[in-house]
Design an enzyme around this catalytic site. Sequence first.
Site, PDB file in Angstrom:
ATOM      1  N   TYR A 186      -4.356 -13.549 -33.582  1.00  0.00           N
ATOM      2  CA  TYR A 186      -4.100 -12.107 -33.587  1.00  0.00           C
ATOM      3  C   TYR A 186      -5.029 -11.372 -34.526  1.00  0.00           C
ATOM      4  CZ  TYR A 186       0.364 -13.162 -31.423  1.00  0.00           C
ATOM      5  OH  TYR A 186       1.331 -13.593 -30.585  1.00  0.00           O
ATOM      6  N   ASP A 241     -18.125  -7.001 -49.687  1.00  0.00           N
ATOM      7  CA  ASP A 241     -16.886  -7.788 -49.587  1.00  0.00           C
ATOM      8  C   ASP A 241     -16.786  -8.748 -50.758  1.00  0.00           C
ATOM      9  OD1 ASP A 241     -16.147  -6.905 -47.167  1.00  0.00           O
ATOM     10  OD2 ASP A 241     -16.608  -8.735 -46.038  1.00  0.00           O
ATOM     11  N   ILE A 242     -15.602  -8.900 -51.280  1.00  0.00           N
ATOM     12  CA  ILE A 242     -15.446  -9.876 -52.357  1.00  0.00           C
ATOM     13  C   ILE A 242     -15.751 -11.273 -51.830  1.00  0.00           C
ATOM     14  CG2 ILE A 242     -13.755 -10.979 -53.887  1.00  0.00           C
ATOM     15  CD1 ILE A 242     -12.485  -8.210 -54.218  1.00  0.00           C
ATOM     16  N   GLU A 243     -15.270 -11.552 -50.616  1.00  0.00           N
ATOM     17  CA  GLU A 243     -15.444 -12.903 -50.059  1.00  0.00           C
ATOM     18  C   GLU A 243     -16.889 -13.337 -49.893  1.00  0.00           C
ATOM     19  OE1 GLU A 243     -11.788 -12.805 -47.080  1.00  0.00           O
ATOM     20  OE2 GLU A 243     -12.496 -11.234 -48.417  1.00  0.00           O
ATOM     21  N   LYS A 266     -25.958   9.387 -38.003  1.00  0.00           N
ATOM     22  CA  LYS A 266     -25.959   9.500 -39.453  1.00  0.00           C
ATOM     23  C   LYS A 266     -26.539   8.235 -40.082  1.00  0.00           C
ATOM     24  CE  LYS A 266     -24.171  13.420 -40.756  1.00  0.00           C
ATOM     25  NZ  LYS A 266     -25.102  14.336 -41.453  1.00  0.00           N
ATOM     26  N   LYS A 285     -26.463   7.683 -43.379  1.00  0.00           N
ATOM     27  CA  LYS A 285     -25.843   7.449 -44.689  1.00  0.00           C
ATOM     28  C   LYS A 285     -25.268   6.025 -44.868  1.00  0.00           C
ATOM     29  CE  LYS A 285     -26.143  11.144 -47.448  1.00  0.00           C
ATOM     30  NZ  LYS A 285     -27.382  11.636 -46.803  1.00  0.00           N
ATOM     31  N   GLY A 314      -2.546 -22.232 -25.773  1.00  0.00           N
ATOM     32  CA  GLY A 314      -1.697 -21.553 -26.737  1.00  0.00           C
ATOM     33  C   GLY A 314      -0.794 -22.520 -27.468  1.00  0.00           C
ATOM     34  N   CYS A 344      -5.317 -26.141 -20.876  1.00  0.00           N
ATOM     35  CA  CYS A 344      -4.583 -26.763 -21.978  1.00  0.00           C
ATOM     36  C   CYS A 344      -3.081 -26.479 -21.871  1.00  0.00           C
ATOM     37  CB  CYS A 344      -5.177 -26.322 -23.310  1.00  0.00           C
ATOM     38  SG  CYS A 344      -4.906 -27.556 -24.582  1.00  0.00           S
ATOM     39  N   MET A 392      -2.227 -25.918 -18.428  1.00  0.00           N
ATOM     40  CA  MET A 392      -2.114 -27.131 -17.614  1.00  0.00           C
ATOM     41  C   MET A 392      -0.746 -27.763 -17.852  1.00  0.00           C
ATOM     42  SD  MET A 392      -2.295 -30.673 -18.360  1.00  0.00           S
ATOM     43  CE  MET A 392      -2.862 -32.196 -17.625  1.00  0.00           C
ATOM     44  N   HIS A 407     -10.488 -27.420 -22.736  1.00  0.00           N
ATOM     45  CA  HIS A 407     -10.870 -25.997 -22.724  1.00  0.00           C
ATOM     46  C   HIS A 407     -12.239 -25.831 -22.074  1.00  0.00           C
ATOM     47  CE1 HIS A 407      -7.700 -24.275 -25.324  1.00  0.00           C
ATOM     48  NE2 HIS A 407      -7.641 -25.495 -25.817  1.00  0.00           N
ATOM     49  N   GLU A 456     -13.680 -23.312 -21.127  1.00  0.00           N
ATOM     50  CA  GLU A 456     -14.361 -22.058 -21.504  1.00  0.00           C
ATOM     51  C   GLU A 456     -15.381 -22.237 -22.620  1.00  0.00           C
ATOM     52  OE1 GLU A 456     -11.220 -22.841 -22.125  1.00  0.00           O
ATOM     53  OE2 GLU A 456     -10.430 -21.892 -23.947  1.00  0.00           O
TER      54      GLU A 456
END
Length: 480
Positions: free
Chosen positions: A4, A97-99, A137, A139, A303, A330, A333, A456, A458
């Site tokens: 998500y 970014d901190i990461e 823009k 900026k 899933g 998966c 199936m 999978h 895909e």
Amino acid sequence: MSPYEHGEVFVTDDGAETDLDLGHYERFVDENLTKNSSVTSGKIYWNVLNKERRGDYLGKTVQVIPHITNEIKENIYSFENDDIDIVITEIGGTVGDIESLPFLEAIRQVGIEKESQDVLYVHVTLLPHISGSNELKSKPTQHSVKELQSLGIKPDILVCRTEFPIEETMKQKIALFCNVKTKDVIENSTADNLYAVPLNLEKEGLANSVCEHLGLEKSEAKNEDWQKMIDNIRNIKEEVNIAIVGKYVQLQDSYLSVAESLRHGGFVNNVKVNVGFIDSETITPNNVKEILKDYKGIVVPGGFGNRGIEGKIETIKYARENNIPFLGICLGMQMAVVEFAKNVLKLEDVNSAEFEENAKNPVIHIMDDQKDIHDKGGTMRLGAYPCILKEGTMARKIYGKEEISERHRHRFEFNNKYKEQIEKAGMICSGTSPDGRLVEIVEIPTNRFFVAGQFHPEFKSRPNKPQPLFAELVKAAKEM
Ligand code: GLN
């Protein structure tokens, strides 16, 4: 990574669970990448902690600089060998970014440690369009370049994401304010087709700029085949609607590779695939027909967890009974097997052991000898596995060969105890592991197209080399 929040988890041949960007890289460069191509903060810290425990740092104080940054550099340098000419390192996220700070510091150091003509910094920035005054823009671009420079990195090339063409005067302004040459301000405008982007960047001179900076001999790009593919796509007139019925539909990136594979299947069949994302939780026996009536093909993707399961089973029943082209992936199936056992074999209390541990008829289960390894949170069956296709089956015909290799990411498997009954009733196990123990593909040969894989498919599809199951699904849908 939550589907998500982060989109799909992409799986490589060697079983790395990576960010979805890696899938795009594979689709564009047509190379199978490996776990070494995906470096997360977690992996870096994990390695550093392990090295510290092993005593590799000889009792020294362990810190972000130099230990974390050295670990990052080691990952980049690990590619240095005679076969590799250029290493492209993408630092994800946004400057500031901190990461990403340790990663930026690491690539700054790379620029000092290597010869300056051997290191090139390409910075991707945003040029927002203000509709009120109809202007782009600069900026945010100026600001993020400034931010990057304050971290000690001077970008050599700016790739500017924009919805509209960048006028020459704008490029000059960006060049002046951002301390780059005008020709190194590259327009990256939204393309009519994702796969046209490399051609646009070529037209903008990105590759030439890169060669110049790195002191490489320029050579003509050979993009004719790719250009032909794009021209063909642009000429497509026919359309077909195909539904992806899953539970992560709020964020469409959760099914990114599935949707892309469907589009690839459309390219070879000269049909534009309109992908519909349908929340399986909304599907009931009463509305399934109404919801799916405009779709000529259905995919139930992978899933985890039981939410929306009933809707998936209803969807599969609808596809099977109405002879709608169907591809199960998966979990899709596994649910096709559950649906068949329930509605065709009329077995009672049928389920996957994932959702009902003590179901009377667990047609999907964890194999006895796998139980220990599969203790929740433990390993899954990950990465590419070989599969042997049975002579005379649809799968064998579609792939056109006996042995295939597809990528996996799951814990549960087809329960062989039910194999005979299921096959007798008309669902054929058309692909298995070479030792015959694991069922990898099932199909219903009396249907137009009803194929489902434990893997999978895909993750292997490329725009110019569509994965065969997707190509066939789209073909069947088009012919409906
Ligand atoms: N949840 C199922 C399993 O673990 C299917 C996983 C998937 O669809 N990737 O076997």
